[in-house]
Motif scaffolding. Structure first.
Motif, short mmCIF file in Angstrom:
data_model
loop_
_atom_site.label_atom_id
_atom_site.label_comp_id
_atom_site.label_asym_id
_atom_site.label_seq_id
_atom_site.Cartn_x
_atom_site.Cartn_y
_atom_site.Cartn_z
N ARG A 178 0.84 -1.20 0.00
CA ARG A 178 0.00 0.00 0.00
C ARG A 178 0.88 1.25 0.00
N LYS A 179 0.49 2.21 -0.81
CA LYS A 179 1.30 3.41 -0.94
C LYS A 179 0.80 4.50 -0.01
N PRO A 180 1.70 5.15 0.73
CA PRO A 180 1.32 6.33 1.51
C PRO A 180 1.28 7.55 0.61
N ASP A 181 0.75 8.65 1.12
CA ASP A 181 0.81 9.93 0.41
C ASP A 181 2.24 10.44 0.48
N THR A 182 2.97 10.36 -0.61
CA THR A 182 4.36 10.80 -0.64
C THR A 182 4.66 11.43 -1.98
N VAL A 183 5.66 12.28 -1.99
CA VAL A 183 6.20 12.77 -3.26
C VAL A 183 7.12 11.68 -3.79
N THR A 184 6.80 11.13 -4.95
CA THR A 184 7.57 10.00 -5.45
C THR A 184 8.99 10.42 -5.82
N PRO A 185 9.98 9.62 -5.42
CA PRO A 185 11.38 10.02 -5.61
C PRO A 185 11.93 9.59 -6.97
N TYR A 186 11.21 9.88 -8.04
CA TYR A 186 11.66 9.43 -9.35
C TYR A 186 12.72 10.36 -9.90
N ILE A 187 13.68 9.78 -10.58
CA ILE A 187 14.70 10.54 -11.29
C ILE A 187 14.54 10.24 -12.77
N GLY A 188 14.39 11.26 -13.58
CA GLY A 188 14.15 11.05 -15.00
C GLY A 188 15.28 10.33 -15.69
N SER A 189 14.94 9.61 -16.75
CA SER A 189 15.94 8.89 -17.52
C SER A 189 16.87 9.88 -18.22
N THR A 190 18.14 9.54 -18.29
CA THR A 190 19.13 10.38 -18.97
C THR A 190 19.31 9.96 -20.43
N SER A 191 18.60 8.92 -20.84
CA SER A 191 18.73 8.44 -22.22
C SER A 191 18.02 9.39 -23.17
N PRO A 192 18.52 9.53 -24.40
CA PRO A 192 17.87 10.43 -25.38
C PRO A 192 16.53 9.86 -25.81
N GLU A 193 15.67 10.76 -26.34
CA GLU A 193 14.39 10.32 -26.88
C GLU A 193 14.65 9.36 -28.04
N PRO A 194 13.92 8.25 -28.09
CA PRO A 194 14.17 7.27 -29.16
C PRO A 194 13.78 7.82 -30.53
N VAL A 195 14.47 7.30 -31.56
CA VAL A 195 14.15 7.66 -32.93
C VAL A 195 12.82 7.03 -33.31
N GLU A 196 12.05 7.71 -34.14
CA GLU A 196 10.74 7.20 -34.53
C GLU A 196 10.90 5.91 -35.32
N PRO A 197 10.10 4.88 -35.00
CA PRO A 197 10.23 3.59 -35.71
C PRO A 197 9.73 3.67 -37.14
N GLY A 203 10.41 2.35 -2.32
CA GLY A 203 9.63 1.78 -1.24
C GLY A 203 8.92 0.52 -1.72
N PRO A 204 8.45 -0.31 -0.80
CA PRO A 204 7.80 -1.57 -1.19
C PRO A 204 6.56 -1.38 -2.05
N TRP A 205 5.91 -0.20 -1.97
CA TRP A 205 4.73 0.06 -2.80
C TRP A 205 5.07 0.05 -4.29
N PHE A 206 6.34 0.23 -4.64
CA PHE A 206 6.72 0.26 -6.05
C PHE A 206 6.61 -1.13 -6.69
N TYR A 207 6.50 -2.16 -5.86
CA TYR A 207 6.35 -3.53 -6.37
C TYR A 207 5.19 -3.62 -7.37
N ARG A 208 4.07 -2.99 -7.05
CA ARG A 208 2.93 -3.02 -7.97
C ARG A 208 3.30 -2.36 -9.30
N ARG A 209 4.03 -1.28 -9.22
CA ARG A 209 4.34 -0.51 -10.43
C ARG A 209 5.27 -1.27 -11.37
N LEU A 210 6.07 -2.17 -10.83
CA LEU A 210 6.87 -3.03 -11.71
C LEU A 210 5.95 -3.82 -12.63
N TYR A 211 4.88 -4.35 -12.08
CA TYR A 211 3.92 -5.11 -12.87
C TYR A 211 3.10 -4.20 -13.78
#
Length: 548
Positions: A294-313, A465-473
């Motif tokens: 279960r997720k508490p009310d928190t500011v999620t500690p995400y760090i954006g990807s440093t990889s470039p935007e992918p080329v259009e397929p 946090g353990p709540w991120f387990y759901r987000r993996l799925y």
């Protein structure tokens, strides 16, 4: 590690399939207690939505990048279309005296644990005042659970773009547990991911987009949706809220005002949920996994990807319409063992699996990618059969290479686009290998290719946090929904595979810890059509809803 993280890992380990033993399940199915796939709230006002043919709208190619479809206005018609193109029925199937519904959004075992809610301000021709509504897909209608003041609505969406609506998702674990037992918690999370992507694709057809309001906690979401706090077997558990709004607006808000959500939780709620089964079998491990994630009310500690935007397929035929793919999508039950795919199509599919800030369906997820694709390639022209890895975030390639077996080749296949971080790990016929690790299911060997979705595991759980387990799925489910539509766009089909042997996949790769875990399998190929089944339309003739 925290107690909750210890519990998450313990539940994960306890629900793995092994060659010598499967995760605990019901054994024989109790057909007398099969859950009703349709939740209804008796005593609510019913608002019928409109139904439409799916022969209009933007091309698939056009709609998958933000900014290419003119945004539609929020109206009764567009709300109807959003739900019709994401969570509605897509057909009825019949075999003998048995008849069952298919839906636009897929589900493990066609059991559909995901319930959908709409939180909206006034909408001309639909809602005179703000309301929280439950979506009833069998009728393609909204059940009004609560109405509330316009001032509350304005306060709620003050930080969001104009004409925003909010979609809420919840899960009824019992629907999956009835058939799958302890592993059902995983499958409910896959389905939530598929639903997130399904709403995203439907929004794309309207020139809208979705954003996961991921700073919200589960308790706040439950209050917003009017979900009971009990632990009875058929309880709905909160999953997430999605803000849906025009692509013309940028927004990085991932929360809602807490004071206003508290007011919303105090709404006068209408309707009594129907009973889904006359009896139930408890699965305590599912309740333990739910409590630990279960997720508490928190500011999620995400760090954006440093990889470039992918080329259009590579482009797809412009006559291929997004809505047609959405409604014709089916889960293959068997593959023919001979249909193949050109390398250009294969590489294009993989390119679309790369995340991007303006690429559907991944623009709904605020975290950098953590899931990579292990590919068992069988029948792709000019791509030799073998075991491959698509690294969806090139910044993680070095860590994967260090963790994997040192004997792997890590060779770039000939003809592979430069922006695609695809590596051949080992060449050779891997059909029997794919079948064996996918619970001995031939469907994993008989397609064009099979996929094992490999997620970064311990590091994201420790960081977020353990709540991120759901987000993996959820991320796995989002990828799966894209693969479904990609397969349909190339004239073939796909299906998710929830049954696979977890640790044998890890051993195949040389993984000796939990840094990465296989969370979902998939297969893409030429489907075998069961001619014993008859297909029927999902609803009576499409058209405006009747006031009955």
């Amino acid at each position: 590690m925290s107690d909750k993280l210890d519990k998450v890992i313990a539940c994960h380990e306890a629900t793995k399939h092994h060659y010598h033993a499967y995760a605990p399940g019901p054994g024989m199915l109790d057909w007398a207690s099969q859950p009703d796939p349709f939740r209804r709230y008796a005593g609510t006002e019913l608002l019928h939505l409109d139904k439409y043919p799916f022969t209009d709208g933007p091309s698939y190619e056009q709609a998958l990048i933000e900014g290419r479809v003119e945004p539609a206005t929020l109206t009764r018609e567009t709300v109807s279309r959003l739900l019709y193109d994401s969570m509605a029925l897509s057909a009825w199937k019949q075999a003998g005296g048995n008849r069952w519904a298919l839906r636009v959004n897929p589900s493990s075992g066609n059991l559909h644990p995901t319930e959908v809610y709409v939180i909206s301000g006034p909408v001309a021709g639909l809602l005179d005042v703000p309301a929280v509504c439950h979506y009833a897909p069998k009728l393609h209608a909204l059940e009004v659970r609560a109405r509330f003041a316009i001032e509350t609505w304005r306060d709620l969406v003050a930080g969001l773009p104009p004409q925003t609506i909010i979609i809420g998702l919840s899960s009824i674990y019992w629907r999956e547990a009835w058939k799958y037992g302890a592993r059902a918690f995983r499958y409910c999370q896959h389905d939530a991911g598929h639903a997130i992507a399904a709403v995203g694709f439907a929004a794309a057809a309207l020139g809208w987009k979705t954003m996961l309001l991921d700073d919200l906690g589960d308790e706040a979401i439950a209050g917003m949706l009017g979900l009971p706090r009990g632990h009875e077997p058929e309880a709905e558990r909160p999953e997430c809220l999605l803000a849906v709004y025009s692509q013309a607006h940028a927004c990085d808000v991932r929360t809602l005002p807490h004071a206003t959500m508290t007011v919303m939780a105090g709404n006068e709620w209408h309707g009594t949920p129907n009973v889904l089964s006359p009896s139930h079998r408890p699965w305590p491990i599912i309740d333990e996994a739910d409590a630990a994630t279960r997720k508490p009310d928190t500011v999620t500690p995400y760090i954006g990807s440093t990889s470039p935007e992918p080329v259009e397929p590579a482009p797809i035929d412009a006559t291929v319409l997004l809505r047609r793919l959405i409604h014709q999508r089916r889960s293959a039950v068997a593959m023919d063992g001979h249909t193949g795919l050109l390398a250009t199509g294969f590489y294009s599919m993989l390119s679309r699996c790369l995340p991007g800030m303006k690429r559907f369906p991944f623009n709904a997820l605020p975290w950098p990618p953590v899931v990579h694709l292990l590919l068992f390639v069988h029948r792709v022209q000019d791509v030799p059969p073998g075991l491959y890895l698509l690294v969806r975030d090139p910044a993680q390639a070095k860590d994967l290479q260090e963790k994997f077996d040192k004997e792997f080749e890590w060779a770039r296949p000939d003809g592979c686009p430069e922006d695609l971080s695809l590596y051949r790990l080992a060449g050779g016929d891997c059909r029997k290998l794919a079948e064996r690790v996918s619970c001995h299911q031939e469907i994993a060997a008989d397609g064009v290719f099979a996929v094992g979705m490999l997620a970064g595991f311990e590091s994201p759980l420790k960081t977020c946090g353990p709540w991120f387990y759901r987000r993996l799925y959820w991320e796995c489910g989002v990828i799966g929904q894209l693969l479904y539509l990609e397969a349909e766009a190339y004239g073939i089909q796909a299906t998710g595979i929830g049954c696979f042997f977890d640790d044998p996949v890890h051993e195949l790769l040389g993984l000796r810890d939990r840094s990465y875990q296989s969370l979902y399998h998939f297969t893409v190929g030429g489907a075998v059509i069961d001619t014993r089944l008859t297909m029927q339309p999902p609803y009576p003739d499409p058209g405006p809803a009747q006031d009955t």
